[in-house]
Design an enzyme around this catalytic site. Sequence first.
Site, short mmCIF file in Angstrom:
data_model
loop_
_atom_site.label_atom_id
_atom_site.label_comp_id
_atom_site.label_asym_id
_atom_site.label_seq_id
_atom_site.Cartn_x
_atom_site.Cartn_y
_atom_site.Cartn_z
N SER A 150 4.19 59.69 20.82
CA SER A 150 3.70 58.39 21.30
C SER A 150 2.31 58.58 21.89
O SER A 150 2.00 59.63 22.46
CB SER A 150 4.63 57.83 22.39
OG SER A 150 4.02 56.73 23.05
N TYR A 163 9.69 58.78 29.44
CA TYR A 163 9.49 58.65 27.99
C TYR A 163 8.29 59.46 27.53
O TYR A 163 8.37 60.23 26.55
CB TYR A 163 9.31 57.17 27.64
CG TYR A 163 8.96 56.90 26.20
CD1 TYR A 163 9.92 57.00 25.21
CD2 TYR A 163 7.66 56.55 25.84
CE1 TYR A 163 9.61 56.75 23.88
CE2 TYR A 163 7.34 56.30 24.52
CZ TYR A 163 8.31 56.40 23.54
OH TYR A 163 7.99 56.15 22.22
#
Length: 258
Positions: A150, A163
Site C-alpha cells: 500500500s 495496516y
Amino acid sequence: MSTTTTENTNRVVLVTGASRGLGRSAARHLAAAGTGVIGTYQSNRAEADAMVEEVRAAGVPAAALRLDVEDASTFESFAGEVADALRAAGAEHLHAVVHFAGFGAFAPYTETTAEQVEQMLRVHVSAPFLLTQALLPLMTEGGRVLNVSSGLARFTNPGYAAYAAAKGAVEVLTRYQAAELGPRGIRVNALVPGAIATDFGGGVVRDVEEVNRAVAGAIALGRVGEADDIGAAVPALLGDGMRWADGTRIELSGGQSL
C-alpha cells in the site's frame, strides 16, 4: 470473445480476493489477456460465481475456491483444491500467485488493540508468507508471485498504523522471497496501490465526497484511482515483458504524495 496470446496460452493464475475490488478487476484483465484464473473468496459465493462467469466469457478457464486467508491451518488442504482446479483447467502448474485478499481498518495508534494488530499481521503478512509457501510445489519454474502492499507504507495517513506497518512488512518479505526463490526463476514483486475508489475501508475514498476531493488533491494526476487502474496492470506485471523485475516495489498511485 478471447484475446489469448501465445505468451499466455495455458497459463493459470491464482488471485486471492477475486470476488471484489482490485482482485475482481485483476481477474477480468487477466482473462482478457488470455490467462486462466483461480480466484478465492471468503464468504460471498454469488460474487465469486459472477467472477467465474466473467472470466469464462473471455474464453479461458476459471474457478472459485473458498479461502479464509486468516486461517493458515487450511493452506495445505487449500493447495490440494488448487491442484484439482489446475487439472480441471488442463494446466500442469500455476503461473503466478497474486495476493489481493485483505482489508483496512481505521484506528488511531493510541487506540489500536492487540487483536487489531495481530489480525492485520495474520491477513497481510502471514497469509502471503505461508500461502505462497504452501503453493510453491504447484508453481512453474520461472513463475511469479505478486504481493500487494500500500502507498501507506511510504506516506502516512494517521489512523492506519497497524495496516501500514503490515504492508511495510510485505515489502520486506517480497525482497526475501525474491532472493530465496530466485534459483527457481520465480520472480517476486510488490504491487503498491495508492488511494483507490472501491469498497475498501468502508468505501470512504469512493463514497465520501470531501475525502475523495482531498485525496485527489494530493495526487499528481488529479483524481483518485479506480479498480481498473490497478487490475489492468496485473497482466503486464506478470508478463514476460517484466521478466527482469524482481524483489521490487511497483507503485501505482497516480503520483500520490510525491
